[in-house]
Write a protein that holds these residues in place. Structure first.
Motif, PDB file in Angstrom:
ATOM      1  N   PRO A 367       0.979  -1.197  -0.072  1.00 62.92           N
ATOM      2  CA  PRO A 367       0.349  -0.177   0.007  1.00 62.92           C
ATOM      3  C   PRO A 367       0.858   1.438  -0.182  1.00 62.92           C
ATOM      4  N   ILE A 368       1.669   1.323   0.931  1.00 64.34           N
ATOM      5  CA  ILE A 368       2.628   2.608   0.755  1.00 64.34           C
ATOM      6  C   ILE A 368       3.808   2.444  -0.277  1.00 64.34           C
ATOM      7  N   THR A 369       4.096   1.927  -1.406  1.00 61.59           N
ATOM      8  CA  THR A 369       4.931   1.545  -2.651  1.00 61.59           C
ATOM      9  C   THR A 369       3.549   2.116  -3.588  1.00 61.59           C
ATOM     10  N   GLY A 370       2.384   1.659  -3.512  1.00 62.57           N
ATOM     11  CA  GLY A 370       1.709   1.891  -4.656  1.00 62.57           C
ATOM     12  C   GLY A 370       0.960   3.377  -4.405  1.00 62.57           C
ATOM     13  N   LEU A 371       0.635   3.417  -3.234  1.00 62.54           N
ATOM     14  CA  LEU A 371       0.965   5.134  -2.494  1.00 62.54           C
ATOM     15  C   LEU A 371       1.743   6.588  -3.130  1.00 62.54           C
ATOM     16  N   ILE A 372       2.708   5.801  -3.146  1.00 59.12           N
ATOM     17  CA  ILE A 372       3.834   7.076  -3.726  1.00 59.12           C
ATOM     18  C   ILE A 372       4.041   6.660  -5.812  1.00 59.12           C
ATOM     19  N   ILE A 373       3.332   5.163  -6.219  1.00 58.60           N
ATOM     20  CA  ILE A 373       3.007   5.233  -7.777  1.00 58.60           C
ATOM     21  C   ILE A 373       1.813   6.819  -8.385  1.00 58.60           C
ATOM     22  N   TRP A 374       0.635   6.499  -7.565  1.00 58.71           N
ATOM     23  CA  TRP A 374      -0.549   7.359  -7.488  1.00 58.71           C
ATOM     24  C   TRP A 374      -0.179   7.852  -7.184  1.00 58.71           C
ATOM     25  N   ILE A 375       0.780   9.232  -5.943  1.00 56.90           N
ATOM     26  CA  ILE A 375       1.055  10.998  -5.793  1.00 56.90           C
ATOM     27  C   ILE A 375       1.450  10.839  -7.087  1.00 56.90           C
ATOM     28  N   GLY A 376       2.470  10.026  -7.693  1.00 57.35           N
ATOM     29  CA  GLY A 376       4.164  10.567  -8.894  1.00 57.35           C
ATOM     30  C   GLY A 376       2.030  10.551 -10.176  1.00 57.35           C
ATOM     31  N   ARG A 377       1.847   9.859 -10.294  1.00 54.55           N
ATOM     32  CA  ARG A 377       1.432  10.198 -11.589  1.00 54.55           C
ATOM     33  C   ARG A 377       0.194  11.414 -11.456  1.00 54.55           C
ATOM     34  N   LYS A 378      -0.479  11.489  -9.758  1.00 50.43           N
ATOM     35  CA  LYS A 378      -1.379  12.871 -10.131  1.00 50.43           C
ATOM     36  C   LYS A 378      -0.589  13.766 -10.154  1.00 50.43           C
ATOM     37  N   LYS A 379       0.527  14.203  -9.996  1.00 53.45           N
ATOM     38  CA  LYS A 379       1.017  15.386 -10.124  1.00 53.45           C
ATOM     39  C   LYS A 379       2.094  15.218 -11.341  1.00 53.45           C
ATOM     40  N   LYS A 380       2.284  14.539 -12.542  1.00 54.93           N
ATOM     41  CA  LYS A 380       2.064  14.835 -13.608  1.00 54.93           C
ATOM     42  C   LYS A 380       1.201  15.501 -14.372  1.00 54.93           C
ATOM     43  N   LYS A 381       1.595  16.646 -15.128  1.00 57.41           N
ATOM     44  CA  LYS A 381       0.501  16.805 -15.783  1.00 57.41           C
ATOM     45  C   LYS A 381       0.400  16.679 -17.132  1.00 57.41           C
TER      46      LYS A 381
END
Length: 390
Positions: A367-381
């Motif tokens: 869940p931690i590594t998955g959340l980091i992936i999701w946050i990273g994608r959200k930040k991409k324009k």
């Protein structure tokens, strides 16, 4: 020439699986982390207790053993106003008298030297570290009817996440497949995190699925019954129920606790070299039956042979539920019996426990590594679609 709107990609099945994977991961993430960490702590509970609690051991001697009723009487004096549940013998280990009751709720173990009668330890299990962790792992330290459904539902979501993650991860080509089985340690941290989530998740998938499914069997009665029904070819699972002695033809109704001693002595005489454990359940009243559980491998539970006897006639009472004679157990019965041992990895001995520990640790990280992936994608324009010109 004219302007055309960009063509939208079709929402495929894989897309919706990805969306479910995301949202169920966000919903269940904290619970999965909690279950994974507590599962790691509990993986080697028995081994840690054996190293840190020397009162659990008493060397085998040539002296005669004290009978169950004698051991119980000694323990009762050390722990008055409580009702003993069972007396457990195992060569090389101190005899344990378990006191367990629902209402009023209590759980104690009294350790008694089976040769001298010395009380080595009176342990309140409600204050025991591992017991506290277990109550969290099972019920989230809430009332069972509240905590257990919450954690079991999170476990069910986690099983889906493992399966959906495998579908999303599975590469389309051989070339891509070669790249997805290894973690690139020298890559940038975002890529490293991506590999830790996907590659490690893949490697523990099948072990974690078994851990999750066995957790669901313990947490959901409907799921346990469904597993039994499927594995038995359509038979219903008989739930455990108390066994009672026949009292209709007893002239003077009174407790015959000595029956437990007689049956225990008979067990010892039949197999004096037995190295496993023997649990003796002394009846609390004149209606109760004597239960004796003989386990050839105390490191697991599924092979235990449970037998019940009338305390007045010593006649064996046949039972129809899962926890009866081992030789009478069907394949479906054995699957239910094995459930806890599979859940903690004990079914495969120490290597199984190590695998369960590693799987639980990685599961807690997903869940931690998955959340980091999701946050990273959200930040991409998001990229602006190019206009098509004819």
């Amino acid at each position: 020439m004219g302007y055309k709107k960009p063509i939208k990609n079709k929402r495929t099945l894989k897309y919706w699986i990805g969306r479910l994977h995301l949202w169920l991961g966000l919903i269940s993430g904290l619970f999965v982390i909690f279950l994974g960490i507590t599962g790691c702590i509990l993986a080697f509970e028995r081994e840690i207790e054996d190293v840190t609690q020397p009162y659990r051991f008493t060397e085998t001697q040539s002296k005669p053993l004290l009978a169950p009723t004698q051991i119980k009487a000694i323990a009762d004096k050390a722990l008055p106003n409580k009702k003993a549940h069972s007396v457990t013998y195992q060569p090389g280990r101190t005899t344990q008298v378990v006191y367990y009751h629902d209402s009023p709720a209590y759980y104690y173990i009294v350790f008694v030297n089976q040769y001298t009668g010395e009380v080595l330890k009176v342990k309140n299990m409600d204050e025991d570290f591992f017991r506290i962790v277990i109550m969290g792992h099972y019920y989230l330290w809430l009332p069972p009817q509240i905590g257990q459904p919450i954690l079991t539902t999170a476990t069910m979501m986690f099983v889906f996440l493992l399966i959906s993650g495998l579908i999303l991860w599975w590469p389309k080509s051989k070339a891509a497949r070669k790249q997805r089985f290894t973690v690139k340690l020298k890559s940038k941290w975002r890529r490293l995190n991506y590999d830790l989530h996907n590659v490690l998740g893949f490697y523990i998938t099948f072990i974690a699925i078994f851990i999750g499914l066995t957790g669901m069997i313990m947490g959901f009665q409907w799921f346990a019954k469904s597993v039994y029904w499927t594995s038995s070819g359509g038979k219903s699972m008989n739930l455990f129920e108390e066994t009672y002695s026949e009292t209709a033809h007893v002239a003077k109704l009174q407790l015959n606790a000595a029956a437990a001693d007689q049956l225990w002595a008979k067990y010892l005489k039949e197999d004096p070299s037995f190295k496993g454990s023997i649990d003796v359940h002394i009846p609390e009243d004149a209606k109760g039956a004597v239960e004796i559980a003989k386990n050839p491998d105390p490191s697991t539970y599924w092979k235990a042979d449970y037998r019940y006897f009338d305390q007045h006639t010593l006649k064996e009472i046949e039972v129809k539920h899962v926890f009866g004679k081992f030789n009478n157990a069907s394949t479906a019965d054995k699957i239910i019996r094995m459930n806890y041992d599979i859940h903690i990895g004990a079914i495969a001995g120490l290597p199984g426990k190590i695998l369960a520990f590693i799987a639980s640790l990685i599961a807690a990280s997903l869940p931690i590594t998955g959340l980091i992936i999701w946050i990273g994608r959200k930040k991409k324009k998001p990229k602006q679609p190019k206009a098509q010109i004819n």
